[in-house]
Design a protein around this motif. Structure first.
Motif, PDB file in Angstrom:
ATOM      1  N   GLU A 185      59.504   1.119  -2.502  1.00 28.51           N
ATOM      2  CA  GLU A 185      58.322   1.559  -3.242  1.00 28.51           C
ATOM      3  C   GLU A 185      57.067   1.005  -2.578  1.00 28.51           C
ATOM      4  O   GLU A 185      57.021  -0.139  -2.160  1.00 28.51           O
ATOM      5  N   ASP A 186      56.028   1.841  -2.496  1.00 29.91           N
ATOM      6  CA  ASP A 186      54.768   1.484  -1.857  1.00 29.91           C
ATOM      7  C   ASP A 186      53.825   0.868  -2.881  1.00 29.91           C
ATOM      8  O   ASP A 186      53.339   1.541  -3.791  1.00 29.91           O
ATOM      9  N   SER A 187      53.574  -0.435  -2.745  1.00 35.10           N
ATOM     10  CA  SER A 187      52.644  -1.101  -3.660  1.00 35.10           C
ATOM     11  C   SER A 187      51.380  -1.559  -2.932  1.00 35.10           C
ATOM     12  O   SER A 187      50.484  -2.123  -3.547  1.00 35.10           O
ATOM     13  N   ALA A 188      51.313  -1.307  -1.628  1.00 39.70           N
ATOM     14  CA  ALA A 188      50.142  -1.712  -0.841  1.00 39.70           C
ATOM     15  C   ALA A 188      49.052  -0.645  -0.936  1.00 39.70           C
ATOM     16  O   ALA A 188      49.327   0.550  -0.876  1.00 39.70           O
ATOM     17  N   THR A 189      47.830  -1.109  -1.085  1.00 44.14           N
ATOM     18  CA  THR A 189      46.705  -0.172  -1.146  1.00 44.14           C
ATOM     19  C   THR A 189      46.400   0.371   0.249  1.00 44.14           C
ATOM     20  O   THR A 189      46.692  -0.285   1.249  1.00 44.14           O
ATOM     21  N   PRO A 190      45.829   1.560   0.327  1.00 44.28           N
ATOM     22  CA  PRO A 190      45.439   2.098   1.634  1.00 44.28           C
ATOM     23  C   PRO A 190      44.377   1.208   2.285  1.00 44.28           C
ATOM     24  O   PRO A 190      43.608   0.543   1.590  1.00 44.28           O
ATOM     25  N   GLU A 191      44.336   1.210   3.599  1.00 47.31           N
ATOM     26  CA  GLU A 191      43.342   0.421   4.327  1.00 47.31           C
ATOM     27  C   GLU A 191      42.126   1.273   4.647  1.00 47.31           C
ATOM     28  O   GLU A 191      42.259   2.369   5.177  1.00 47.31           O
ATOM     29  N   ILE A 192      40.960   0.748   4.320  1.00 45.10           N
ATOM     30  CA  ILE A 192      39.706   1.339   4.778  1.00 45.10           C
ATOM     31  C   ILE A 192      39.257   0.456   5.936  1.00 45.10           C
ATOM     32  O   ILE A 192      38.781  -0.647   5.738  1.00 45.10           O
ATOM     33  N   ARG A 193      39.450   0.946   7.133  1.00 44.91           N
ATOM     34  CA  ARG A 193      39.184   0.127   8.322  1.00 44.91           C
ATOM     35  C   ARG A 193      37.744   0.226   8.796  1.00 44.91           C
ATOM     36  O   ARG A 193      37.239  -0.697   9.429  1.00 44.91           O
ATOM     37  N   TYR A 194      37.089   1.357   8.522  1.00 44.72           N
ATOM     38  CA  TYR A 194      35.762   1.562   9.073  1.00 44.72           C
ATOM     39  C   TYR A 194      35.007   2.585   8.234  1.00 44.72           C
ATOM     40  O   TYR A 194      35.561   3.627   7.888  1.00 44.72           O
ATOM     41  N   VAL A 195      33.768   2.288   7.890  1.00 45.22           N
ATOM     42  CA  VAL A 195      32.860   3.252   7.265  1.00 45.22           C
ATOM     43  C   VAL A 195      31.492   3.086   7.921  1.00 45.22           C
ATOM     44  O   VAL A 195      31.099   1.974   8.278  1.00 45.22           O
ATOM     45  N   SER A 196      30.779   4.191   8.093  1.00 44.87           N
ATOM     46  CA  SER A 196      29.495   4.096   8.773  1.00 44.87           C
ATOM     47  C   SER A 196      28.632   5.319   8.506  1.00 44.87           C
ATOM     48  O   SER A 196      29.134   6.426   8.351  1.00 44.87           O
ATOM     49  N   PHE A 197      27.312   5.087   8.477  1.00 47.20           N
ATOM     50  CA  PHE A 197      26.331   6.162   8.545  1.00 47.20           C
ATOM     51  C   PHE A 197      25.900   6.268   9.999  1.00 47.20           C
ATOM     52  O   PHE A 197      25.617   5.248  10.638  1.00 47.20           O
ATOM     53  N   VAL A 198      25.831   7.476  10.523  1.00 51.97           N
ATOM     54  CA  VAL A 198      25.333   7.688  11.888  1.00 51.97           C
ATOM     55  C   VAL A 198      24.377   8.873  11.874  1.00 51.97           C
ATOM     56  O   VAL A 198      24.540   9.799  11.077  1.00 51.97           O
ATOM     57  N   PRO A 199      23.375   8.861  12.743  1.00 57.58           N
ATOM     58  CA  PRO A 199      22.463  10.007  12.813  1.00 57.58           C
ATOM     59  C   PRO A 199      23.221  11.265  13.241  1.00 57.58           C
ATOM     60  O   PRO A 199      24.121  11.207  14.063  1.00 57.58           O
ATOM     61  N   ASP A 200      22.833  12.389  12.664  1.00 57.41           N
ATOM     62  CA  ASP A 200      23.418  13.666  13.072  1.00 57.41           C
ATOM     63  C   ASP A 200      22.707  14.110  14.347  1.00 57.41           C
ATOM     64  O   ASP A 200      21.494  14.314  14.340  1.00 57.41           O
ATOM     65  N   PRO A 201      23.422  14.264  15.456  1.00 57.50           N
ATOM     66  CA  PRO A 201      22.755  14.622  16.710  1.00 57.50           C
ATOM     67  C   PRO A 201      22.236  16.065  16.744  1.00 57.50           C
ATOM     68  O   PRO A 201      21.432  16.407  17.600  1.00 57.50           O
ATOM     69  N   PHE A 202      22.653  16.892  15.803  1.00 58.50           N
ATOM     70  CA  PHE A 202      22.258  18.299  15.803  1.00 58.50           C
ATOM     71  C   PHE A 202      21.235  18.640  14.728  1.00 58.50           C
ATOM     72  O   PHE A 202      20.565  19.668  14.822  1.00 58.50           O
ATOM     73  N   ASN A 203      21.122  17.829  13.679  1.00 59.81           N
ATOM     74  CA  ASN A 203      20.224  18.128  12.568  1.00 59.81           C
ATOM     75  C   ASN A 203      19.548  16.831  12.132  1.00 59.81           C
ATOM     76  O   ASN A 203      20.174  15.977  11.498  1.00 59.81           O
ATOM     77  N   SER A 204      18.271  16.703  12.425  1.00 57.28           N
ATOM     78  CA  SER A 204      17.557  15.465  12.119  1.00 57.28           C
ATOM     79  C   SER A 204      17.288  15.271  10.629  1.00 57.28           C
ATOM     80  O   SER A 204      16.869  14.206  10.210  1.00 57.28           O
ATOM     81  N   ARG A 205      17.540  16.312   9.815  1.00 57.02           N
ATOM     82  CA  ARG A 205      17.316  16.198   8.365  1.00 57.02           C
ATOM     83  C   ARG A 205      18.535  15.669   7.622  1.00 57.02           C
ATOM     84  O   ARG A 205      18.515  15.563   6.408  1.00 57.02           O
ATOM     85  N   GLN A 206      19.589  15.355   8.353  1.00 54.85           N
ATOM     86  CA  GLN A 206      20.779  14.805   7.698  1.00 54.85           C
ATOM     87  C   GLN A 206      21.388  13.719   8.563  1.00 54.85           C
ATOM     88  O   GLN A 206      20.987  13.487   9.696  1.00 54.85           O
ATOM     89  N   LYS A 207      22.350  13.021   7.991  1.00 52.06           N
ATOM     90  CA  LYS A 207      23.121  12.014   8.713  1.00 52.06           C
ATOM     91  C   LYS A 207      24.588  12.270   8.441  1.00 52.06           C
ATOM     92  O   LYS A 207      24.949  13.072   7.577  1.00 52.06           O
ATOM     93  N   LEU A 208      25.429  11.586   9.169  1.00 57.91           N
ATOM     94  CA  LEU A 208      26.867  11.752   9.007  1.00 57.91           C
ATOM     95  C   LEU A 208      27.463  10.464   8.455  1.00 57.91           C
ATOM     96  O   LEU A 208      27.069   9.365   8.829  1.00 57.91           O
ATOM     97  N   PHE A 209      28.409  10.633   7.538  1.00 56.95           N
ATOM     98  CA  PHE A 209      29.175   9.509   7.012  1.00 56.95           C
ATOM     99  C   PHE A 209      30.569   9.624   7.618  1.00 56.95           C
ATOM    100  O   PHE A 209      31.261  10.621   7.423  1.00 56.95           O
ATOM    101  N   GLY A 210      30.939   8.612   8.388  1.00 62.34           N
ATOM    102  CA  GLY A 210      32.249   8.623   9.027  1.00 62.34           C
ATOM    103  C   GLY A 210      33.117   7.494   8.499  1.00 62.34           C
ATOM    104  O   GLY A 210      32.614   6.456   8.056  1.00 62.34           O
ATOM    105  N   PHE A 211      34.418   7.694   8.538  1.00 58.14           N
ATOM    106  CA  PHE A 211      35.335   6.660   8.050  1.00 58.14           C
ATOM    107  C   PHE A 211      36.669   6.753   8.783  1.00 58.14           C
ATOM    108  O   PHE A 211      37.022   7.790   9.341  1.00 58.14           O
ATOM    109  N   PHE A 212      37.378   5.618   8.770  1.00 54.90           N
ATOM    110  CA  PHE A 212      38.724   5.572   9.320  1.00 54.90           C
ATOM    111  C   PHE A 212      39.596   4.865   8.289  1.00 54.90           C
ATOM    112  O   PHE A 212      39.333   3.716   7.920  1.00 54.90           O
TER     113      PHE A 212
END
Length: 120
Positions: free
Chosen positions: A1-28
């Motif tokens: 049985e799986d009792s371990a929580t999922p790992e959130i290894r990385y979260v970040s806001f980064v500028p959107d290289p194609f649209n300056s009116r938004q940003k990107l939220f990335g995660f691993f």
């Protein structure tokens, strides 16, 4: 049985290289036990949180978003959650509005006090 929580290894806001009116939220994220069932995201632009919605990686967000809350659920029902802040966006949006409103409030209070003291 799986009792371990999922790992959130990385979260970040980064500028959107194609649209300056938004940003990107990335995660691993990862889960060795039962695998990831869903990733949900809610954001905060001004003072209130939006509802959680399914998130893709990356997720395009308006530049005004200053907080993002990522919730990861694995196939066993275990949950992990992480909040990330973009203080630059906060300083340019809600903080400026708060300072303006506070300034107006102080101005009104002083004006009312002056009128009371001059009418007495």
């Amino acid at each position: 049985e799986d009792s371990a929580t999922p790992e959130i290894r990385y979260v970040s806001f980064v500028p959107d290289p194609f649209n300056s009116r938004q940003k990107l939220f990335g995660f691993f994220v990862a889960d060795k036990g039962s695998g990831i069932q869903s990733t949900l995201l809610r954001t905060r632009s001004w003072f209130f949180w939006r509802d959680f919605a399914p998130a893709q990686n990356p997720t395009a967000l308006p530049r005004s978003v200053w907080a993002a809350d990522l919730k990861v659920i694995d196939n066993a029902g275990n949950v992990s959650e992480e909040i990330i802040y973009d203080w630059k966006a906060f300083m340019q949006g809600p903080l400026v509005s708060l300072i303006v409103v506070l300034g107006i409030f102080v101005f009104l209070v002083r004006t009312i006090r002056k009128k009371r003291t001059t009418s007495q």
